[in-house]
Scaffold this motif. Structure first.
Motif, PDB file in Angstrom:
ATOM      1  N   SER A  19     -10.275   8.064  -2.400  1.00  0.00           N
ATOM      2  CA  SER A  19      -8.977   7.807  -2.060  1.00  0.00           C
ATOM      3  C   SER A  19      -8.085   7.589  -3.272  1.00  0.00           C
ATOM      4  CB  SER A  19      -8.963   6.348  -1.264  1.00  0.00           C
ATOM      5  OG  SER A  19      -9.164   5.164  -2.319  1.00  0.00           O
ATOM      6  N   ARG A  36     -12.319   2.108  -4.390  1.00  0.00           N
ATOM      7  CA  ARG A  36     -11.156   3.076  -4.744  1.00  0.00           C
ATOM      8  C   ARG A  36     -11.772   4.215  -5.561  1.00  0.00           C
ATOM      9  NH1 ARG A  36      -6.453   3.493  -3.162  1.00  0.00           N
ATOM     10  NH2 ARG A  36      -4.677   3.314  -4.549  1.00  0.00           N
ATOM     11  N   SER A  60      -1.673   2.443  11.460  1.00  0.00           N
ATOM     12  CA  SER A  60      -2.379   3.633  11.564  1.00  0.00           C
ATOM     13  C   SER A  60      -1.650   4.689  12.634  1.00  0.00           C
ATOM     14  CB  SER A  60      -3.902   3.463  11.979  1.00  0.00           C
ATOM     15  OG  SER A  60      -4.616   2.315  11.113  1.00  0.00           O
ATOM     16  N   TYR A  71     -14.213   7.573   3.883  1.00  0.00           N
ATOM     17  CA  TYR A  71     -12.767   7.808   3.499  1.00  0.00           C
ATOM     18  C   TYR A  71     -12.914   9.302   3.617  1.00  0.00           C
ATOM     19  CZ  TYR A  71     -11.774   3.111   2.209  1.00  0.00           C
ATOM     20  OH  TYR A  71     -11.705   1.618   2.032  1.00  0.00           O
ATOM     21  N   THR A 101     -11.389  12.267   6.624  1.00  0.00           N
ATOM     22  CA  THR A 101     -10.162  12.993   6.135  1.00  0.00           C
ATOM     23  C   THR A 101     -10.224  14.374   6.018  1.00  0.00           C
ATOM     24  OG1 THR A 101      -9.703  11.093   4.782  1.00  0.00           O
ATOM     25  CG2 THR A 101      -8.320  13.035   4.226  1.00  0.00           C
ATOM     26  N   SER A 138      -6.884   2.584   6.561  1.00  0.00           N
ATOM     27  CA  SER A 138      -6.382   1.526   7.405  1.00  0.00           C
ATOM     28  C   SER A 138      -6.948   1.770   8.927  1.00  0.00           C
ATOM     29  CB  SER A 138      -4.723   1.491   7.528  1.00  0.00           C
ATOM     30  OG  SER A 138      -4.354   2.674   8.341  1.00  0.00           O
ATOM     31  N   ASP A 162       0.771  -1.096  -0.140  1.00  0.00           N
ATOM     32  CA  ASP A 162       0.177  -0.095   0.034  1.00  0.00           C
ATOM     33  C   ASP A 162       0.895   1.342   0.086  1.00  0.00           C
ATOM     34  OD1 ASP A 162      -2.290  -1.507   0.036  1.00  0.00           O
ATOM     35  OD2 ASP A 162      -3.134  -0.538   1.657  1.00  0.00           O
ATOM     36  N   ASN A 168      -3.383  12.796   0.796  1.00  0.00           N
ATOM     37  CA  ASN A 168      -3.172  11.251   0.589  1.00  0.00           C
ATOM     38  C   ASN A 168      -2.696  10.494   1.491  1.00  0.00           C
ATOM     39  OD1 ASN A 168      -3.652  10.610  -2.469  1.00  0.00           O
ATOM     40  ND2 ASN A 168      -2.390  12.465  -2.873  1.00  0.00           N
ATOM     41  N   GLN A 190       1.987   2.074  -3.381  1.00  0.00           N
ATOM     42  CA  GLN A 190       0.763   2.812  -4.258  1.00  0.00           C
ATOM     43  C   GLN A 190       0.661   4.281  -3.729  1.00  0.00           C
ATOM     44  OE1 GLN A 190      -2.916   0.917  -4.676  1.00  0.00           O
ATOM     45  NE2 GLN A 190      -2.146  -0.846  -4.075  1.00  0.00           N
ATOM     46  N   VAL A 191       0.962   4.401  -2.336  1.00  0.00           N
ATOM     47  CA  VAL A 191       0.634   5.917  -1.891  1.00  0.00           C
ATOM     48  C   VAL A 191       1.979   6.610  -2.705  1.00  0.00           C
ATOM     49  CG1 VAL A 191       0.613   7.488  -0.177  1.00  0.00           C
ATOM     50  CG2 VAL A 191      -0.492   5.250   0.159  1.00  0.00           C
ATOM     51  N   TYR A 244      -4.994   7.569   3.500  1.00  0.00           N
ATOM     52  CA  TYR A 244      -4.579   6.302   3.583  1.00  0.00           C
ATOM     53  C   TYR A 244      -4.485   5.937   4.915  1.00  0.00           C
ATOM     54  CZ  TYR A 244      -0.789   2.722   4.031  1.00  0.00           C
ATOM     55  OH  TYR A 244      -0.204   1.552   4.182  1.00  0.00           O
TER      56      TYR A 244
END
Lengths: 272, 338
Positions: A198, A193, A125, A222, A226, A76, A33, A68, A36-37, A72
């Protein structure tokens, strides 16, 4: 209330213990992950580098990178994947062993997921939260965590956790009907997604796509927590979004219970 | 304690044709077939009884158990277990029952055995004193301490089954369902299992329903048996009754020096009615089935050996499977040369 929840904590404890015993699995999952981030961050750097203005949809590059990382972390914190449990229980008939216990299956699976979720919280996290907090204090990223936003974030995360679990549970019950696990997983991942924010912030979406995103529950899982932590809501927006989260949580809990009560009467149990 | 009234359970199956084309056809339009796994079954079981529930594979045993435990909902009919409808009030019913499915485990595969017990203790809200007392009792009967600290996945089948039965008894259930609890176990492990079941039944008046393919299990434990075939109950009564009625079935098989070709009337030679013996022939193998009360093994052997040259002979007593198939075939028992 405490007495009725008590038996279920045993499931959380069990899956926490098992999850921790297999923490290498989680570590690799974190690494993949993070890659990816990392890629997403690089893409944003490239996009901002080629743009004539320093902000896009109200985000500076620094804020976008924070976005981002925070989304993320939010993902999690709210990680709940009942689809794995349901597919596993369904295909080799393990669901029978759950149904002989004096506990409700939905909540058993919820607490099993909660146990795994705690493992993820400890490994990803919480450390990430500490790193991000230090970043916002030591460097100017245009994002400030205040005590108020942090408390609201935690509250919003708790609601998001419920929405995440019960929406995915409803999705996962389709395994009992379609017998198609892998396809369902891929579909679930793809939908989440795109429509959760995200991949890119939902404010980048054209109007009609944004409408779809806000009709689905994933934005509440999400995007809402955030943006609360990033302090991007006005007061009224904040309470409206928390209200929507609450409505989703209650609606999905009721919906999941209804759907499950229908499925359980029609269920086939595989094997012996 | 347990009352089942006219319960039926049907499953919808989709039959697919063979081959690639059949697969594609089945994908679009599979043939729907309704299979009745359990068909109008009724019985009543009293507290403290130990019931043997037997039948061939696929006869409907497990489906019945799953309905009694509340896992499956009957298509029609009614079940009451200690005053509770299991499939409507599953959680409440689950507090009263213990279940062992021989093919599965309710233990946590990756955790040490003792962890599984402490998790179950919390799930069933067993008090500390009860937990201690029961663990001591299990220790006496099942000897768990030698492997209680090992992860469940490392246990042998016998150890795991012992652990599983202990797990199902931890909350002292009123009814214990055992679905093939001795499957795949060696003689020693079987003895321990039976001992544990007996002890629980005696000490706590636990009602036990047991499905098995092992006649010894039935003989050791059960006072009453239910036989199910093709979803229907075909016998409900005492084990002793069925044994006097059918247990005298005996088979003697001979291996002859030459293939049996003269097709003489063996019944005539043995001076019995043709419907009293079953003759099966496969080249040089000759198998004769009969009732021990009508014919003696000695007489059958004597007649055959007098007329043919015999190189080997084996005597087979009745097992539960053949009793079941005999009951099922009742009326069709006859002489056949196949």
């Amino acid at each position: 209330m405490f007495q009725t929840i008590k038996p279920y904590w045993a499931y959380a404890k069990a899956s926490f213990t098992v999850g921790f015993a297999y923490r290498l699995h989680i570590l690799f999952w974190v690494l993949s992950d993070l890659v990816q981030v990392g890629v997403l961050l690089l893409i944003w750097i490239a996009i901002y580098g080629n743009s004539s203005s320093t902000t896009m949809q109200g985000y500076t590059l620094a804020q976008m990178m924070m976005y981002n990382l925070i989304i993320y972390m939010t993902a999690s914190f709210t990680y709940m994947k009942p689809l794995f449990d349901l597919a596993d229980d369904h295909f080799d008939g393990k669901v029978a062993m759950s149904l002989i216990k004096p506990t409700k299956y939905i909540y058993e699976v919820f607490f099993r997921n909660l146990g795994n979720n705690f493992v993820g919280n400890i490994i990803i996290s919480l450390p990430l939260m500490i790193v991000l907090s230090t970043l916002t204090v030591t460097a100017n990223h245009g994002v400030n965590f205040t005590l108020g936003t942090t408390i609201l974030y935690v509250f919003s995360i708790l609601l998001a956790l419920l929405i995440s679990f019960f929406s995915n549970f409803i999705f996962a019950t389709m395994v009992f009907v379609t017998d198609a696990t892998f396809g369902m997983m891929q579909l679930n991942e793809a939908v989440v997604r795109i429509f959760s924010g995200s991949l890119i912030p939902l404010s980048f979406f054209p109007g009609w796509l944004k409408t779809i995103a806000y009709i689905l529950p994933y934005a509440s899982v999400y995007t809402v927590p955030t943006l609360i932590l990033m302090n991007r809501y006005t007061n009224s927006e904040l309470w409206i979004n928390l209200g929507i989260q609450l409505a989703w949580a209650i609606g999905l809990i009721i919906g999941a219970n209804l759907i499950w009560s229908v499925i359980i009467t029609k269920m086939k149990v595989h094997g012996g | 304690m347990i009352e089942a009234k006219h319960i039926s359970k049907s499953f919808v199956k989709y039959e697919k044709e063979k081959g690639l084309i059949g697969m594609i056809k089945g994908f679009v339009n599979a043939k729907k077939v309704i299979k009745k796994a359990v068909d109008n079954v009724s019985f009543t079981i009293q507290e403290g009884e130990v019931i043997g529930y037997i039948g061939a594979n696929g006869a409907g045993k497990s489906t019945t158990i799953k309905m009694l435990t509340g896992i499956l909902t009957p298509t029609s009919g009614e079940i009451l277990v200690d005053g509770i409808i299991p499939y409507k009030d599953r959680v409440r019913n689950a507090r009263n029952i213990g279940v062992v499915f021989g093919q599965r485990t309710q233990l946590w595969w990756d955790l040490p055995l003792v962890e599984s017990f402490s998790i179950l203790k919390e799930i069933y809200q067993v008090s500390n004193e009860d937990y201690k007392a029961r663990m001591e009792m299990f220790e006496d009967v099942l000897q768990l301490s030698e492997f209680i600290k090992s992860p469940v996945r490392t246990l042998s089948l016998g150890q795991r089954m012992r652990a599983d039965i202990a797990a199902s008894l931890l909350h002292n259930p009123k009814v214990l369902y055992l679905d093939e609890p001795t499957i795949g176990l060696d003689v020693n492990a079987k003895l321990k299992m039976r001992q544990a079941i007996k002890t629980m039944n005696k000490t706590f008046k636990t009602t036990v329903i047991l499905t098995t393919h092992d006649l010894d299990d039935i003989e050791e434990l059960c006072n009453r048996i239910l036989i199910i075939d093709n979803g229907k109950i075909i016998y409900d009564g005492a084990l002793s009754d069925i044994k006097t009625k059918y247990g005298s079935d005996t088979k003697v098989s001979f291996v002859l020096k030459e293939a049996w070709t003269d097709f003489v009337d063996l019944a005539h030679l043995m001076e019995v009615d043709p419907k009293d013996i079953i003759v099966k022939v496969d080249e040089d193998k000759l198998e004769i089935g009969f009732d021990k009360r009508i014919l003696s093994v000695a007489h059958v052997a004597q007649v055959i050996m007098k007329n043919y040259e015999v190189t080997d002979l084996k005597i087979m007593e009745t097992d539960i499977e053949s009793i079941v198939s005999r009951i099922y075939n009742e009326g069709k028992v006859n002489v056949s040369n196949d």
